[in-house]
Each structure stands twice: as C-alpha cells, then as structure tokens.
Design an enzyme around this catalytic site. Sequence first.
Site: not given
Length: 391
Positions: A116-117, A119-121, A370, A373
Amino acid sequence: MPAFSLEPSQTARCAQLRALAAERLRPLAEKGEPGHVNRPLIAELGRLGLLERLFTSGALDLCLMRESLAYACTEAETALALQGLGAHPVHAHGTPAQRDRWLPAVSEGSAVAAFALSEPGAGSDAAALGLRAERDPGSSADPPAQPVAVPDGASRWRLTGEKCWISNAPEADFYTVFARTTPGAGARGVTAFLVPADRPGLTGGALDMLSPHPIGTLAFDAVPVSADDVLGEVDRGFRVAMGTLNLFRPSVGAFAVGMAQAALDATLAHTAQRDAFGGKLRDLQSVAHTVAEMALRTDAARLMVYAAATAYDEDAPDVPKRAAMAKLLATETAQYVVDTAVQLHGARALQRGHLLEHLYREVRAPRIYEGASEVQRGIIAKELYANPAVR
C-alpha cells in the site's frame, strides 16, 4: 553466468511452469471473479511451492517464474507477484515475530498480502505521501484522555488518510503501508508499517478497473499501530519501498515479456494459417516484416530484463538504472507487440474471450504501476548524470 544465457535446468523449469500454469492454474483462474482476490488460485500457487520461492530465489529466478506464468496464465502470474510485492518488505525488513506470523501463511497461500504505497494525490511522486502517522496520546508524556486499544510497543501512532489503486485491496489479510511520520521531510519522513486487515478503523472498497486484477482503496480512520508494526526503521520507510521496487521492477518487465511472447506466438500461428490475397498472410512482405519486428523487440526486452535481474543478484552498483530500463523497455515493447498482434488478427481478436482481447486489457497497466514509463525515464537520467562512469 552471462545475462543472455540460461542454463538447461532453467530452460526446463520455465517449460514446466508454462505447462503447470496451463493445466492447473488457468482452470482456477477462469473460475475466479474478475476484480476480486482468487484465493483457490493463490492456495494452488502455494501447493506448487511457487510462493515459497518468492523468499528463497534471486531476482533472475523471480523473472523466469513471472515470464513463464504470464505466458500461460496472467492471473496466476499477477497473484504470485502481488504476494511477493506485499510480503517482501516483511521478509527483508521484518522482525522475527513479524516473519513468523505472516511469511509461512503467505508461502502456503492462506494469507493474502498487499503493498500500500499509492494515494489519490501521490502516485508517481511517492515521496509526497499524505497518509499521516500521528503519535498516539498513549505514547506521550501526557496521559490519554481515554483508553486506547493498540498493540504493545513503546511508540504508538494513529494512521489517518487514504490509499488508492492498491492491488488486493480491500480483501488482503495484511498490508505493507507507507505513512508519513515526519511532516515536511519528504522521502526522509516516511515509515513502513505492517498493518493487519482487522485493525480497527481500517476500511476499503473495490475499484472497477480495465484489467481484471483485484484493486481497491483503503481508508484509515485513526488506525492504531505501534513500534511492533514498524518494518525497518522509523522515517526510513522510503528505502523499504524503493528496495522492494528495485527487485520487482525487472520482474514487471518479465511479466510483460511473457505476454509479448504469447501474443507473438499467436500471431505466428494465425498468419501461417490465414488465407488472404491468394496465399497466406505470412506471404505478404509487410506482414512478415511486422512479425520480425515483434520478435526483435520481444527478444531485446527479454535480454534487458535478464541483465537487470542478474545485476540485482550480483549487487551491482547500477541496479536502479537497470531495473528502470528493464521495466520501461519491456512494458513499452509488450504494448506494441500485443497491439500489433490484435491488428494482424483483425476483428476476431476483439471478441470477449479471445487471448488477445485478454492480453490487450492486461498489457496497459504495467506501463503505469510500480512507476510509470515517464518515471522510469527520470530514474534512468538521474542515475546517468549521478554516475556517468558506471556502464
């Protein structure tokens, strides 16, 4: 071992994995509900010993597993990768108690992990995380206004905020969560926590995405965590995140290469059999040259992935650059190859249930998750200027 040469045992293992994926994993994948965690599929990955290998293998072996599974069953590949992504921080940075509690269950497929990294912002800019880890009153010099039920541990925090586009959310059994413990410190003020899904105040919802993966949101309403839940060191969580991504980025490329190879093989078969303009499609020079380009790019991407994985296993100094290059080239290549395969197949490839229709939906996301590009290009440039002598 040269990065471009696999040993016969490795080649044989890849063939065995492709066969297992087709015979034992694909039927379970087809029974799963798109957008939800497929626990029978994960359990079968455990029975086959593939999940345990996430913690005993190097980066190259991880790439070979992901490429082989992706060729025959993308859902199995993704289920394996998500278990590794969510649990690797526990394996690499967890305490003995954390490892003993979760890793055997992950290995056997009875516990589902999540990373869990985002976030919406804060997607591509991971250092801009807004999920707050605020000191709990119970760990300060002042007595708490009311009893606070948190795990044992000298330091205590409350997590407040949101996570978004989290694979396996909200159905995972535990989450590797990255939260800001020091405001205004950028990447230096982030801590990684191991958060079981049953913690009070933790809720979530599913997202309906283009790909069939389980992806959702998480909401943290003063979720209690303690020093016993920290992965690594306080305020050093960004290292945990980047270390995990440096391992898994080349294998995202391997996932892409597996899909590209599947699309290429389907195209070779189709163009060799399809009658058109008085001959076979492959007899048209434009088609033959296009297929040659697809094969060229796929092999080039594969070599880049193997080179990056080998660099990681050998603890080379340029791992971040190579990992970024591998993910960038392989995911962009897979997008080209799958799209071109659809074009050469024509309308049949757009029908629901066709291999290429499935791959077309699958292949788009890896160019974003992750690290998009554009982020990979930024990493490559940064590493080149910082270490111009490293080749």
